[in-house]
Write an enzyme that holds these catalytic residues in place. Structure first.
Site, mmCIF file in Angstrom:
data_model
loop_
_atom_site.group_PDB
_atom_site.id
_atom_site.type_symbol
_atom_site.label_atom_id
_atom_site.label_comp_id
_atom_site.label_asym_id
_atom_site.label_seq_id
_atom_site.Cartn_x
_atom_site.Cartn_y
_atom_site.Cartn_z
ATOM 1 N N ASN A 192 0.847 -1.198 0.000
ATOM 2 C CA ASN A 192 0.000 0.000 0.000
ATOM 3 C C ASN A 192 0.882 1.247 0.000
ATOM 4 O O ASN A 192 1.656 1.468 0.933
ATOM 5 C CB ASN A 192 -0.887 0.027 1.248
ATOM 6 N N GLU A 193 0.759 2.017 -1.074
ATOM 7 C CA GLU A 193 1.457 3.302 -1.194
ATOM 8 C C GLU A 193 2.954 3.183 -0.951
ATOM 9 O O GLU A 193 3.613 4.163 -0.611
ATOM 10 C CB GLU A 193 0.840 4.356 -0.257
#
Length: 640
Positions: free
Chosen positions: A363-364
């Site tokens: 995630n990110e």
């Protein structure tokens, strides 16, 4: 044949300052300081101690100590000997303690959630609670038993496929008995035998199989595996499973069992106000009930492995799940082995859940500018690992907005992709969602695209007749989500959309005014006591449960003499009354807007058939300043 003994009661918690406190498990030491802002919650090492009597077991049995979740690193010491160490705060791990047991046993667990450069997560927008926050138990098994040593798994993997009207079910199992044989039975939901087989790798057929069909019909079978040695049963394990097919199409989105099934749902964190992550089954049940109430059919369980009980709930209620590890925000050059071990634990421990349809790699993480080559290689290693361990499910990735649509990370790492985009919140212009998604879909028509996060802050005590981006008012969250739901409805090619977030959650580094230490993007408050108005716009779009809801119940004091009253409903017709007099009847869909003249106090009632909802508003001469966001943070500002 197996015996399980919970060890949750009567621990002594030794805080880092030397304080000793009696506690029960689940427990976290950051349930208060991890939620009050300042980014100063204690991250370090604390200890848990317990004395327990030697369990009853025979000389041909083994005793394992099992932990379901210790955040983030654990060192387990029994009677002075280290019996286990574990890095990763969200998964099950075990230790064979048979040789170390005495009549009276002293158990000490050193738990460490300190800052380091090798165990994920280290940088993210949520609190990393320290503690033993899930169950602890003793598991007594025969010396010949199904495998308990491989990444916290159960020793059994069930892989169902659909062949015409039948289900082909492969069951693999692992055990430590050289002379052992395995008998497998498949049972339907009523407990009737539907197929049987023998061996550690056997494939059986369920005739006229009943499919696991999402929220409409989440039908579950049970697989029972029995280990026998010289004809004597010595161990038995069972697991639920579901038979279903799914695929993702870049033009038409997600398909379940051969039909279009757009995934529309929410993300969820595992913490509560004043409790932290030390949740009981009752907390999980409440969360699931609220998610089901809005009619969601998918949940992204962010940003780590969740409790097995919650995955079980997803199986039972038909939620399609995105499961992921906490490889998030910042790439750690020394953390590669930890991403691999956490991914192996996630897959091994959750392989049999029919609800899980995609594995999330990160995630990110692509926000990282340092060690980009190593970061990308880490992603490729994880992607290959997932395909090797589980060819039946695709990989996905939650991309960060600033990567841009051309970034190779979005095209060359995972099977499908989703984006964390907050257009209309962190940047102005909700219409940018249209431009961004439509351009991506035009430029890359063969790439499956979804939204892994979108949302905006809302504190339900803040209000405005003229809501604007950044005011955190209940009215702006409504305006934003109304737009996003219309936007998604027109783009069925988006394989999944996951609202950030179902519930407010703790992020101790935050202080955006009003209440420090919190992310307020939830549809429901952190204590689960208030369903914000936006909760009901989702219910209007997704739920079949009839309802009407008047927005703005908490927006009582109004200076305007003509007020816009908004009603959300999944009914076709709504009538509004003010002080008993009919204002108007409207026929429409989901959002009904009425104009009401208000010069005093007014009781409003929305009616649709037998459905009723009421609210009270009153005219005031001066604005109620408690409805406005205080930017200074201070002692919590105007949060009530």
């Amino acid at each position: 044949m197996r015996k399980t003994t919970l060890l949750n009661q009567d621990w002594t918690f030794l805080y880092h300052d030397g304080t000793c406190t009696p506690v029960n498990i689940p427990h976290t030491w950051n349930n208060i300081d991890g939620q009050d802002g300042g980014n100063d919650y204690y991250r370090g090492t604390c200890r848990y101690a317990k004395t327990f009597r030697r369990p009853d077991f025979d000389e041909n049995e083994r005793v394992f100590l099992e932990f379901r979740g210790v955040n983030a690193s654990a060192k387990v010491i029994l009677n002075g000997a280290t019996v286990a160490t574990h890095d990763g705060g969200y998964s099950t791990f075990r230790a064979d303690i048979t040789a170390h047991l005495r009549e009276e046993n002293d158990l000490l667990v050193e738990v460490d959630n300190s800052v380091n450069d090798r165990v994920y997560p280290q940088k993210a927008d949520f609190t990393f609670y320290g503690g033993i926050y899930r169950d602890v138990m003793l598991l007594t098994v025969n010396e010949n038993h199904f495998d308990l040593d491989y990444f916290g798994g159960s020793g059994i993997a069930v892989t169902p496929t659909v062949v015409g009207k039948d289900g082909s079910v492969q069951v693999r199992s692992w055990h430590n008995a050289p002379r052992g044989t395995v008998a497998v039975k498949l049972l339907d939901q009523e407990g009737n035998l539907v197929a049987s087989g023998e061996g550690t790798d056997t494939t059986m057929t369920i005739s006229n199989v009943h499919l696991w069909d999402g929220i409409a019909d989440p039908y579950l079978y049970t697989c029972v595996a029995m280990l026998q040695v010289d004809g004597v049963a010595v161990d038995e394990i069972s697991t639920h499973f579901g038979v279903r097919t799914f695929r993702v199409d870049p033009q038409e989105g997600f398909f379940l069992n051969g039909r279009s099934y757009p995934l529309r749902g929410v993300c969820r964190h595992q913490d509560w106000k004043g409790i932290g992550n030390a949740l009981t089954r009752e907390h999980h049940d409440i969360d699931m009930a609220m998610i089901r109430e809005i009619g969601a059919n998918t949940i992204r369980l962010a940003h780590y492995q969740h409790d097995q009980y919650f995955y079980d709930l997803c199986d039972r209620y038909g939620m399609v799940v995105w499961a992921e590890i906490p490889y998030i925000s910042e790439h750690l050059p020394r953390g590669r082995e930890n991403t691999i071990s956490q991914m192996k634990e996630l897959i091994v421990q959750n392989y049999n859940h029919p609800s899980i349809c995609v594995w999330g790699i990160s995630n990110e993480i692509t926000i990282s500018t340092k060690d980009k080559k190593d970061m990308l290689d880490n992603h490729r290693v994880l992607n290959d690992l997932i395909h090797e361990m589980d060819p039946s499910r695709p990989t996905t990735l939650a991309c960060y907005a600033v990567c841009g649509p051309f970034n190779p990370v979005a095209h060359k790492v995972s099977d499908i992709v989703s984006w964390n985009l907050y257009l209309g919140w962190y940047v102005p212009g909700m219409f940018l969602n249209n431009l961004w998604v439509d351009f991506f879909h035009w430029k890359y028509p063969n790439r499956c695209l979804g939204y892994s996060e979108y949302g905006c802050e809302c504190m339900p005590n803040l209000h405005s007749a003229h809501p604007r981006r950044g005011d955190q008012s209940e009215e702006y969250q409504c305006k934003y989500n109304e737009y996003m739901l219309r936007f998604f409805e027109k783009r069925p090619f988006m394989w999944a959309t996951h609202l950030w977030n179902m519930f407010d959650f703790a992020a101790d580094a935050r202080n955006q005014g009003g209440e420090p230490g919190m992310n307020h993007k939830g549809l429901v408050t952190f204590d689960r006591k208030i369903r914000k108005d936006s909760f009901y716009i989702y219910k209007a779009y997704w739920s079949k449960e009839p309802f009407v809801h008047i927005c703005g119940k908490r927006f009582v004091d109004r200076v305007e003499t003509v007020n816009e009253i908004k009603v959300y409903s999944n009914q076709d017709t709504v009538t509004l009354y003010a002080n008993g007099k009919k204002v108007a009847t409207q026929t429409g869909s989901r959002i009904f807007t009425f104009k009401v003249h208000n010069l005093g106090q007014m009781k409003l009632e929305a009616v649709s058939g037998d459905l009723r909802d009421t609210a009270v508003i009153r005219h005031v001469d001066k604005p109620n300043m408690s409805y406005k966001l205080r930017k200074d943070g201070g002692d919590g500002g105007n949060w009530t």
